[in-house]
Design a protein around this motif. Structure first.
Motif, PDB file in Angstrom:
ATOM      1  N   PHE A  11      10.894 -33.081  32.648  1.00 40.50           N
ATOM      2  CA  PHE A  11       9.837 -33.401  33.601  1.00 40.50           C
ATOM      3  C   PHE A  11       9.251 -32.168  34.279  1.00 40.50           C
ATOM      4  CE2 PHE A  11      11.811 -37.885  34.249  1.00 40.50           C
ATOM      5  CZ  PHE A  11      11.288 -38.277  33.030  1.00 40.50           C
ATOM      6  N   ASP A  12       9.767 -31.001  33.943  1.00 38.93           N
ATOM      7  CA  ASP A  12       9.127 -29.768  34.408  1.00 38.93           C
ATOM      8  C   ASP A  12       7.864 -29.466  33.609  1.00 38.93           C
ATOM      9  OD1 ASP A  12      10.824 -29.175  36.486  1.00 38.93           O
ATOM     10  OD2 ASP A  12      12.170 -27.919  35.285  1.00 38.93           O
ATOM     11  N   ASP A  13       7.699 -30.198  32.506  1.00 33.05           N
ATOM     12  CA  ASP A  13       6.485 -30.071  31.681  1.00 33.05           C
ATOM     13  C   ASP A  13       5.427 -31.016  32.262  1.00 33.05           C
ATOM     14  OD1 ASP A  13       4.474 -30.378  29.778  1.00 33.05           O
ATOM     15  OD2 ASP A  13       5.839 -30.338  28.074  1.00 33.05           O
ATOM     16  N   ARG A  17       4.548 -40.977  33.288  1.00 34.93           N
ATOM     17  CA  ARG A  17       4.082 -41.777  34.423  1.00 34.93           C
ATOM     18  C   ARG A  17       3.077 -42.844  33.982  1.00 34.93           C
ATOM     19  NH1 ARG A  17       3.486 -36.995  38.954  1.00 34.93           N
ATOM     20  NH2 ARG A  17       5.520 -37.309  39.942  1.00 34.93           N
ATOM     21  N   GLU A  18       2.244 -42.496  33.045  1.00 35.31           N
ATOM     22  CA  GLU A  18       1.269 -43.464  32.529  1.00 35.31           C
ATOM     23  C   GLU A  18       1.982 -44.632  31.848  1.00 35.31           C
ATOM     24  OE1 GLU A  18      -2.422 -43.655  29.295  1.00 35.31           O
ATOM     25  OE2 GLU A  18      -1.582 -41.723  29.895  1.00 35.31           O
ATOM     26  N   VAL A  76      17.130 -41.296  40.606  1.00 38.59           N
ATOM     27  CA  VAL A  76      16.024 -40.470  41.082  1.00 38.59           C
ATOM     28  C   VAL A  76      14.699 -41.111  40.657  1.00 38.59           C
ATOM     29  CG1 VAL A  76      15.032 -38.158  41.139  1.00 38.59           C
ATOM     30  CG2 VAL A  76      17.498 -38.440  40.738  1.00 38.59           C
ATOM     31  N   PRO A  77      13.899 -41.584  41.608  1.00 36.47           N
ATOM     32  CA  PRO A  77      12.626 -42.236  41.270  1.00 36.47           C
ATOM     33  C   PRO A  77      11.687 -41.304  40.511  1.00 36.47           C
ATOM     34  CG  PRO A  77      13.222 -42.646  43.553  1.00 36.47           C
ATOM     35  CD  PRO A  77      14.156 -41.592  43.057  1.00 36.47           C
ATOM     36  N   PRO A 124       7.936 -33.472  39.733  1.00 34.63           N
ATOM     37  CA  PRO A 124       9.065 -32.597  39.389  1.00 34.63           C
ATOM     38  C   PRO A 124       9.905 -32.255  40.618  1.00 34.63           C
ATOM     39  CG  PRO A 124       7.055 -31.310  39.487  1.00 34.63           C
ATOM     40  CD  PRO A 124       6.651 -32.746  39.672  1.00 34.63           C
ATOM     41  N   LEU A 125      11.226 -32.144  40.432  1.00 27.35           N
ATOM     42  CA  LEU A 125      12.120 -31.819  41.535  1.00 27.35           C
ATOM     43  C   LEU A 125      12.084 -30.321  41.828  1.00 27.35           C
ATOM     44  CD1 LEU A 125      15.374 -33.871  40.762  1.00 27.35           C
ATOM     45  CD2 LEU A 125      13.444 -34.522  42.213  1.00 27.35           C
ATOM     46  N   ALA A 126      12.259 -29.997  43.093  1.00 28.75           N
ATOM     47  CA  ALA A 126      12.391 -28.590  43.477  1.00 28.75           C
ATOM     48  C   ALA A 126      13.678 -28.036  42.877  1.00 28.75           C
ATOM     49  CB  ALA A 126      12.423 -28.468  44.995  1.00 28.75           C
TER      50      ALA A 126
END
Length: 275
Positions: free
Chosen positions: A116-118, A126-127, A222-223, A228-230
């Motif tokens: 999800f960093d991409d 998400r779509e 984690v929703p 992206p998470l920090a």
């Protein structure tokens, strides 16, 4: 002259223990000797304790076949599929409606924190989550709409109690999409990346342990909206599944009393669907 057998002689059959039952005229000594000479039956060895079932690492690849061959499954298992994603019903649901979104791209073998960093991939996920969330919401409305106060106007039209509007559009009713949660586990149980899209009720026969509940009711879940998470986000390091269990709806703390929680969840489920 025929050979005579002594009265006290032991035949081979008797030694082998295969002679017919002795008559009443047979001497006690002969019967005792037969019993003495008969081969002793060895005691059966104790049954070995069943070995503890070892976790088969291949089980972590259990989603692979859905990704590779979704067309081989019925619609009761595979909801939809395309070149980039597959949506399935979870085999062991932890809510009354529980689905999984599986990517088929090169991201499928990555941990979601990395995948999800991409930005482009996260946008595509998400779509698809939005699409699957709506499908789950429609299923909830179909199942529980007749019990929901917010859906009463819609149900009356469907039941023929009230005439539909001139344009034929049904009353909107309850927003069931809002009753759907979507996210990933900080430590996924399967090798292939998968996003859980499920109803918020956590009401299911497959919910059998504290870890089952807490994996969907704590920060271990984690929703998808939080990505992206920090890099310093504590959820990257997992979360304790042995903490107290708290009701998702009212917040009541059940400590480690899972049976009590299950009873409570059944009551909360009835109240939730009546909203």
């Amino acid at each position: 002259m025929a050979h005579e057998t002594s009265k006290d002689a032991i035949t081979e059959d008797e030694i082998a223990g295969t002679a017919p039952t002795a008559s009443s005229s047979a001497s006690p000594a002969r019967n005792a000797f037969s019993a003495l000479m008969a081969p002793k039956r060895k005691a059966a060895p104790p049954s070995p304790k069943p070995a503890k079932k070892k976790y088969n690492k291949d089980m972590r690849d259990g989603l692979d076949d859905y990704i590779l061959h979704p067309e081989t499954y019925s619609s009761s298992r595979v909801i939809y599929y395309g070149s980039a994603f597959v949506a399935i019903n979870d085999l062991y649901p932890k809510s009354s409606v529980h689905t999984l979104l599986l990517p088929r791209t090169e991201h499928k073998d990555m941990h979601p924190f990395d995948a999800f960093d991409d930005p482009a991939f996260l946008a595509a996920v998400r779509e698809q989550v939005k699409k699957l969330r709506h499908i789950v919401g429609k299923e909830l409305q179909s199942r529980y709409g007749p019990y929901s106060k917010q859906d009463i106007p819609r149900e009356k039209v469907l039941n023929g109690e009230v005439e539909p509007a001139e344009d034929g559009v049904l009353p909107v009713g309850r927003d069931w999409d809002k009753e759907v949660m979507a996210g990933i586990h900080a430590h996924p149980s399967m090798n292939h990346l998968h996003v859980h899209v499920l109803s918020v009720d956590r009401y299911s026969e497959c919910l059998k342990h504290r870890k089952h509940y807490n994996s969907f009711a704590t920060e271990f879940f984690v929703p998808i909206e939080d990505f992206p998470l920090a890099k310093d986000d504590e959820r990257r390091h997992g979360h304790d599944l042995k903490q107290d269990m708290k009701c998702w709806r009212c917040g009541m703390n059940f400590g480690n009393k899972f049976a009590k929680l299950k009873e409570h969840l059944a009551e909360e489920f009835k109240e939730w669907r009546k909203e």
